[in-house]
Design a protein around this motif. Structure first.
Motif, PDB file in Angstrom:
ATOM      1  N   THR A  59      -9.976   9.027   4.863  1.00 12.47           N
ATOM      2  CA  THR A  59      -8.462   8.696   5.083  1.00 12.47           C
ATOM      3  C   THR A  59      -7.644   9.742   5.497  1.00 12.47           C
ATOM      4  N   MET A 123      -5.831  -0.229   8.001  1.00  9.11           N
ATOM      5  CA  MET A 123      -5.265  -0.525   6.668  1.00  9.11           C
ATOM      6  C   MET A 123      -4.510  -1.789   6.780  1.00  9.11           C
ATOM      7  N   SER A 151      -3.723   6.153  -0.451  1.00 12.26           N
ATOM      8  CA  SER A 151      -4.060   5.080   0.696  1.00 12.26           C
ATOM      9  C   SER A 151      -5.697   4.914   0.574  1.00 12.26           C
ATOM     10  N   SER A 155      -7.206   1.127  -0.581  1.00 13.17           N
ATOM     11  CA  SER A 155      -8.172   0.554   0.499  1.00 13.17           C
ATOM     12  C   SER A 155      -9.293   0.112  -0.217  1.00 13.17           C
TER      13      SER A 155
END
Length: 335
Positions: A59, A123, A151, A155
């Motif tokens: 990420t 995303m 994040s 995810s």
């Protein structure tokens, strides 16, 4: 004659059905036998829909996976040869011209493996049809203290809920197959990590985790959306007790795996992976090893000829990464 003809027809039908069943049983193996050419035309959904994927996430924006990431992906590809191994990279876009001839050594190495797929991490697409989409549309990444981690936490939940399979952090080296389908990994007694977990698609526990992710969201607290989330959700359905020995726990068809399975070296002792041992441990009770890269602030790395535990793990479980990214780098630096 009529009876004989009927027997022949029955025999032919039997062999025909047997052949079809045999082909189906070999589907995943046959599919990967056509790699690496055909895989570059597949979409993430097509690969994920094959089922039982092993999923890794990057990420950050970096496009060159460091050796530990390469080792994690390669070791999974070797331990699970009939399962898709997918690395999602946020820095990769559909327009990024990266292929087998890429100047990024690790990218080329991983792309050449038959069952390894590298896709852009989009995303907004990942969060569609999940409770996380509303959160994602409202959050401001630039104002988030731990956005790379948060994040990633979100995810991995969405991908496993949608498609099922196993999620692994990119500092996890696989050493033998995980026999469980629905599992969480205990980091210590009564505390779950989210660095590795597995569930079939549309599992209620994962959906509940996504709802709690949004309800209890606090991006300023490291781990609140990750291991603390998994732990508090597990405690709502299970009476967690301390581990004794190397046994696993089970609750409502979810296996809570002993810390020895993935964390035989706990995080306060993470540096031992980069030390020379008089006698290397056998890790007989482990399925994979978490190398705690988040703790590695001094950027300790595997060095060819150092004889550290980490170097021995590279040689055993990701030999191509070791040869191409460690030994070759040492030789180039020397010359």
């Amino acid at each position: 004659k009529a009876r004989m003809l009927k027997k022949i027809q029955i025999c032919l039908c039997f062999f025909f059905v047997s052949a079809i069943l045999y082909e189906i049983s070999l589907l995943s193996g046959c599919f990967f036998s056509y790699m690496p050419m055909s895989k570059h035309f597949l979409t993430p959904e097509q690969v994920l829909n094959l089922g039982k994927s092993i999923i890794f996430l990057e990420t950050t924006e970096r496009l060159e996976p460091p050796p530990l990431v390469s080792c994690s992906v390669e070791s999974a590809a070797r331990i699970y040869p009939d399962r898709p191994i997918i690395l999602f990279m946020k820095g990769l876009t559909n327009d990024t011209a990266l292929d087998l001839n890429s100047s990024y050594a690790a990218f080329s190495l991983l792309s050449s493996m038959k069952n390894v797929f590298i896709f852009p991490l989009q995303m907004e697409t990942v969060f569609q049809e999940t409770p996380l989409l509303q959160w994602y549309n409202q959050v401001v990444p630039e104002q988030e203290k731990n956005w790379v981690h948060v994040s990633s936490d979100a995810s991995r939940l969405a991908l496993i809920w949608k498609y099922g399979g196993i999620y692994m952090d990119t500092d996890v080296i696989s050493i033998r197959p995980i026999p469980e389908e629905s599992f969480l990994a205990a980091q210590k007694s009564q505390f779950s990590s989210n660095g590795i977990f597995g569930f079939p698609a549309h599992h209620k526990f994962v959906w509940d985790c996504m709802e709690n992710f949004v309800l209890k969201y606090n991006g300023n607290i490291w781990g609140n959306q990750g291991p603390f989330l998994m732990t508090r959700m597990l405690k709502t359905i299970c009476n967690l007790t301390d581990f004794k020995g190397t046994e696993d726990h089970s609750c409502q068809n979810i296996s809570f795996l002993n810390p020895q399975r993935f964390y035989p070296i706990p995080y306060p002792a993470w540096g031992r992976y980069y030390q020379v041992w008089d006698k290397s441990p056998n890790f007989n009770h482990s399925y994979a090893l978490h190398l705690w890269n988040f703790m590695n602030h001094n950027r300790k790395a595997v060095v060819a000829g150092s004889n550290t535990l980490a170097e021995k793990l590279y040689k055993a479980y990701c030999p191509t990464t070791y040869e191409d990214l460690i030994q070759n780098a040492e030789w180039k630096g020397f010359t």
